[in-house]
Design a protein around this motif. Structure first.
Motif: not given
Ligand code: NPQ
Ligand code: MG
Length: 369
Positions: A134-140, A157-163, A317-319
């Protein structure tokens, strides 16, 4: 048995591809303390999870440097030969400083496993050679910008996003991202910025079919998390609140969470992280591997941890390229199917590239006891 002859501490600084903003602030660079343990059979690398300021936890880079230099490393150098499994016990006299201890344990584990030709994943009990990420997405800056960023990560390709959310940037952005991506597993992380009184926010989030709500309330309040969990359908995941396996047991038994985010640094080491995993697994609670914007060194250890059987949810565990234009190791890459390879070589399975390491180094200090 391992004889640690000396330990080198190294502060590194890497620019981030974009500033990372959470409810406790924004960072434009990643600064971390790396630990190199030298033994007669070769060396090993560790990475400390702390950042420049005590926001996520009490620890910060300068505090971990002092704890390691003046207390933790000297006590290991003076204590005679040991097994990696003994490190936490040998350091148990020193209270707290879990991230500093974890970094030292990682370096010694890596040195021992390299010398014995065993991978960290195999040593810890890993059961897969690739893990979904998955990937953690910062406050935009705006909701449109957030939707755009999410779109980009999903395309990779990330299979889950965390906002990442904070009061004032929560319900509206989550509704918009959910509307744009109706079938994507989405979670949110408040990093402790909310209180039980924010009921309306949680009620609204509860309607967005989220995978989980991570650390909504203060890190010291398990009872409030239990009260909130009893009112929500969405599982609560605890991050900052879980400092060791005993916390995990308490949180689960109190009903304070239904999911646990495991970070080796936060719980004092990879071996304690396995114990948190075991506690959760015995109780049917899914876990996933969190992230602290690690360089390729810490990222390799995270992938090994995430290969254990109880890690049934995609981790942060992002790239490497999620955070860095250039990592200090060969980059960890995301495959189009959203998985990453668990390093299979001895120890953590990666090493810093000498040129990259030199370019990122701010300060080095060697401790020989
Ligand atoms: C979390 N990480 O799960 C953390 C916290 C965090 C990937 O969301 C610099 C270095 C800034 C580490 C901000 C993710 C950070 C950091 C937040 C870790 O709560
Ligand atoms: Mg978190």
């Amino acid at each position: 048995m391992i004889r640690v002859r000396s330990v080198e501490l190294r502060l590194v600084s890497l620019p981030l591809v974009r500033p990372f903003r959470t409810s406790f602030g924004a960072d434009a660079t990643k600064e971390a303390v790396l630990v190199r343990a030298e033994t007669p059979e070769g060396g090993g690398w560790g990475e400390c999870a702390a950042g420049p300021a005590p926001r996520y936890s009490e620890e910060f880079n300068a505090s971990t440097w002092l704890a390691l230099r003046d207390h933790l490393v000297p006590s290991l150098l003076q204590g005679g030969p040991l097994e990696p499994e003994d490190v936490a016990g040998r350091l148990g006299w020193a209270r707290g400083h879990r991230m500093a201890k974890a970094a030292l344990e990682m370096a010694i584990l890596d040195a021992d496993l390299r010398a014995r030709g065993v991978s960290l994943a195999d040593h810890l009990g890993g059961v897969r050679d690739r893990v979904p990420c998955g990937v953690s997405v910062g406050i935009a800056g705006s909701v449109a910008e957030l939707v755009d960023q999410v779109q980009g990560y999903l395309a990779s390709g990330y299979v889950r996003v965390k906002l990442k959310i904070e009061p004032g940037f929560d319900v509206a952005p989550v509704i918009e991202v959910r509307r744009a991506f109706p079938d994507t597993p989405i979670s949110v992380d408040g990093n402790g910025a909310y209180a039980l009184e924010d009921g309306p926010v949680f009620d609204a989030l509860d309607e967005q079919d989220l995978l989980m709500i991570e650390q909504p309330l203060g890190h010291e309040d398990l009872l409030d998390h239990a009260a909130l969990q009893s009112k929500l359908t969405t599982p609560i995941c605890l991050d900052e609140s879980i400092r060791h396996a005993a916390d995990a047991r308490a949180a689960i038994e109190l009903g304070a969470c239904r999911v646990i985010n495991i970070k080796a640094g936060r719980v004092g080491g990879l071996l304690e992280a396995v114990r948190v995993h075991d506690v959760a697994r015995d109780r049917g609670v899914p876990v996933w591997c969190g992230g602290m914007l690690e360089t390729g060194i810490g990222r390799a250890a995270n992938l090994a941890l995430a290969s254990l059987p109880g890690f049934t949810l995609p981790g942060d565990t992002s790239a490497s390229d999620r955070y860095f234009a250039e990592d200090i190791t060969d980059p960890h890459r995301l495959a189009p199917d959203g998985t990453m390879a668990v390093p299979g070589g001895p120890g953590i399975g990666v090493e810093p590239l000498p040129d990259r390491l030199a370019a990122c180094t701010v300060e080095v200090e060697r401790i020989t006891g």
